[in-house]
Structures are given as C-alpha cells and as structure tokens.
Design an enzyme around this catalytic site. Structure first.
Site, short mmCIF file in Angstrom:
data_model
loop_
_atom_site.label_atom_id
_atom_site.label_comp_id
_atom_site.label_asym_id
_atom_site.label_seq_id
_atom_site.Cartn_x
_atom_site.Cartn_y
_atom_site.Cartn_z
N HIS A 1 27.50 24.77 -10.95
CA HIS A 1 27.83 24.35 -9.58
C HIS A 1 26.78 24.96 -8.66
CE1 HIS A 1 32.26 23.61 -10.85
NE2 HIS A 1 31.54 22.50 -10.91
N GLU B 1 26.96 27.82 -5.90
CA GLU B 1 27.46 29.14 -6.25
C GLU B 1 26.27 30.06 -6.53
OE1 GLU B 1 30.34 28.21 -9.34
OE2 GLU B 1 31.43 26.89 -7.99
N ARG C 1 27.58 20.87 -4.50
CA ARG C 1 28.19 21.41 -5.73
C ARG C 1 27.80 20.61 -6.98
NH1 ARG C 1 33.62 23.20 -7.48
NH2 ARG C 1 34.49 21.82 -9.03
N HIS D 1 30.74 31.06 -13.07
CA HIS D 1 30.97 30.41 -11.77
C HIS D 1 31.27 31.46 -10.70
CE1 HIS D 1 31.72 26.16 -13.21
NE2 HIS D 1 31.67 26.81 -14.35
N GLU E 1 34.74 33.63 -12.88
CA GLU E 1 34.62 33.34 -11.45
C GLU E 1 34.24 34.66 -10.80
OE1 GLU E 1 34.87 30.43 -9.99
OE2 GLU E 1 35.96 29.18 -11.42
#
Lengths: 309, 94
Positions: free
Chosen positions: A69, A72, A127, A196, A270
């Site tokens: 993505h 990020e 994204r 991510h 994440e």
C-alpha cells in the site's frame, strides 16, 4: 548518498533514491546481497527484490515485503533500514548470523512502485496500484485484495472506485502476480512477512474466513513472543491474532494465499501508530519503528529456523 | 499535486453494531469522497476517516444526528504533508 553509511535513514525517500540505495548496498556487499528483478509494474517500472544469501542452493527462505500500500511510507522506509541492518548484523549478531547461515532472506522494499511514485508526484495518500479498469474512470486495484484466497468475497469491494477494489480477477495486478510467480518458482519459502501500517497489530491467517488455521496455536504463540520482543524496546503496544478476529474481514489478502500454499509462518504487521498521525507518521519515528519491528521479525525468523517443516 | 488543505481525519467511536452499520452506510456515499484509513469493523474498534473540506460539515452533522461520537484526529492534513515535504527537502539539501 555515496554509501549506505551516509544514507539518511530518518527521512522518507523517493523511489529513485530507494532504488539507488539498493544498488549501493549490493555494490558494498557483493558476497551477501544481490538484486533480483521479479517483474515490471503496470506502468513499466522494475520490481526489485533484494536477496540476502550466504551461499547454498535454493535454501529455505524468509520473504519480507513492504509497501504494497503505497501511502504507508513508514513501511518502505523501514524496509530500507532492515536491508542495512541485515548487512550490519550478519557476522556480528550470533542469532541473526545463524539464520542467514542456513536460510536466505528476500526483501521487497517497494512492492507497489507505481503507487509509490504516484504518492511522491501527485497524491500522497494513494493506496492502490495504478492499473486502468475498462469501463471505469477510476484507477487502481487494492493489491492486498487481489490474491487468490477468498478472492472477491466479503471484505473487498467490487467497485473500481473503492480503496479496497479487488480487481477483475485474482492476480490481475502484475505487482501481485510477480510475487506469486516468484514464490511458486522458489518453492522453499518458509516464512512470509508482509508489512503494512498503521494500528500496531501482528496478524496471522485468516482474513477471508472465520475458520482458524490448523497451526493457530503455534502462530498465536509466535505472535505473542514477537510482540513481546517488539514492545521490549520502547514499550509500543501491539495486539495480535487472526486478521478476521482482530480487525475485520478482508478477502484476497497476501498471507491467506501464502498460508494456503503451505507457508506456515505467514504474518502481516501493521506498524505505528494507533491513530495520531496514521499514514503521516513523522520521519523522526522511522528508525524507532524499524528497530522495534526488527525485534519481532527476528523472533519469527528464529522460530522459523528452529522449527523446520 | 493534489492538495489536502482543510481535510480532516476524524476518529469515530462506534458503540454498537447499529452504529457500525450507520458508518458503513456513510462509506457508500461516494459524493462525500471519504477516505477510510481504518474502515468500520466492530463496536469498540475505532474508525478513522479522511474527510475533504467540502464534506466536513455534512459528515459531522450526520454523525451527530445518529449520536455517534467522534473527535478530530488530524486537524489539517495538508499542514502535516507540508512538514513532511519540508523535512525531505532539508534532508536532500544536507
């Protein structure tokens, strides 16, 4: 930068700067690092993977990807830091040296180069990929909804205008297909770690169904240990669990596919934060984020080394 | 470059499944051009959404009308992006 020692790790970099960094790292460590091109993006940019290997043939391997993505940015920046860290710690850190003496590491720092270039040139908050969809004026596919695992089920959108558009078919995105082909061709990848941001989570399969993976207990224990290691550095709090129980249903995700292919140690991170800056994490947090994440990665890599399957 | 002047990121706190569903309906209103940084999941799990300047009033009214709590997580997205860009330029100069 003239060398990876003078490269500035606590700022965000463009695609060109990151690709130049890769070349420097390879030039400085020719016995350890090589650069593989696994494909070209939709807009024709090369897709690179750094291979860290101390020899052998088709050794069991660990895959790490960052930046699927594109917005990020902390993930690509952490990937750069990981690459340097690997070259620094090999031969210095006993635990890590044991890993690289027995396994290879593949690191894809910019998984979605078109999207990443677009975040630098046109829209910082992009994204998706940059592929066109016939019949729609909306651009791009969510590359983490495009894998062949529950593709098109709940947890992804069929609308090309959505940020979670799954694409016209599984692997329709060349950025995804390139990784799929690489993983299949390699055939000996034992851990697949997809990175991510944000929310501070360490997740394992599944995302597309409520059923627990058959290795759930082991994955849960590994995640618990990895999170403990991560938190030990700066006290950053992480939650862990399966994707569907910890966040929400998400179909067509990378680690569901890899787990279904038999790659037991499939995890997704994440990274920071929990909701102050979101995707706009200040650059001053790049190095602390990468440092703490590295401890979790080490835990998973060590477990993978010590528990062959 | 697209600018994000006046865009805010709201953190929405949903108390029950009904509120999750209400925010999900908001997600479907394409004309608002909302960008969910963290989508609706379940009660107790925060939802973060970037709201363009032109939609801020409508979104806040919608949330308040449904008794859904929110706070401003990022006051002005562009100001953060400007800081980020300045830092990158300074780093390149160095």
């Amino acid at each position: 930068a003239r060398s990876t020692s003078t490269f500035n790790y606590d700022t965000y970099h463009t695609l060109e700067e990151i690709y130049d960094f890769m070349d420097l790292l390879v030039a400085e460590n020719p016995q350890l690092v090589s650069k593989l091109q696994i494909g070209n993006s939709y807009e024709g940019r090369p897709i690179y993977v750094l291979k860290f290997s101390t020899g052998g043939s088709n050794r069991p391997a660990i895959w790490i990807d960052t930046g699927i993505h594109s917005r990020e940015w902390i993930t690509q920046a952490s990937g750069v830091w990981f690459a340097k860290k690997i070259t620094e710690d090999y031969g210095q850190d006993a635990a890590f040296t044991a890993i690289l003496d027995n396994m290879d590491i593949f690191l894809e720092i910019v998984t979605n180069p078109d999207g990443f270039a677009y975040t630098h040139s046109k829209n910082r908050l992009w994204r998706k990929t940059r592929s066109l969809t016939s019949g729609s004026s909306c651009v791009g596919v969510d590359a983490n909804r495009n894998w062949d695992a529950g593709f098109g089920m709940s947890g992804a959108s069929s609308s090309p205008c959505s940020e979670t558009y799954h694409g016209k078919s599984a692997n329709s995105e060349v950025e995804v297909k390139s990784v799929v082909d690489f993983v299949n061709d390699h055939g000996n990848i034992k851990a697949f770690l997809s990175i991510h941001s944000y929310s501070q989570l360490l997740l394992y399969p599944y995302g597309y169904k409520t059923e627990s993976p058959s290795d759930k207990d082991e994955l849960d224990q590994v995640a618990k240990s990895a999170v403990a290691a991560l938190s030990s550095l700066y006290g950053t709090e992480y939650k862990y669990g399966s994707i569907i129980t910890t966040i929400y249903q998400a179909s067509g995700g990378s680690i569901d596919w890899t787990y279904n292919q038999g790659i037991k140690y499939s995890f997704t991170f994440e990274l920071r934060d929990t909701g102050r800056y979101g995707f706009l994490l200040p650059a001053s947090q790049i190095i602390p984020t990468a440092q703490e994440t590295w401890l979790a990665l080490l835990t998973i890599m060590e477990h993978t080394l010590n528990n062959p399957y | 470059k697209e600018d994000f002047v006046g865009h805010q990121v709201l953190r929405i706190s949903v108390a029950d499944e009904a509120q999750v569903q209400t925010v999900t309906e908001l997600e479907d209103l394409e004309h608002l051009q909302l960008d969910f940084w963290r989508g609706p999941a379940r009660p107790g799990f925060p939802i973060d959404v970037r709201v363009p300047f032109s939609s801020i009033q409508a979104v806040k009214v919608f949330l308040e009308a449904h008794g859904i709590r929110y706070r401003i997580m990022i006051e002005d997205v562009q100001s953060l992006l400007d800081e980020e860009q300045e830092q990158m330029l300074a780093s390149q100069s160095r």
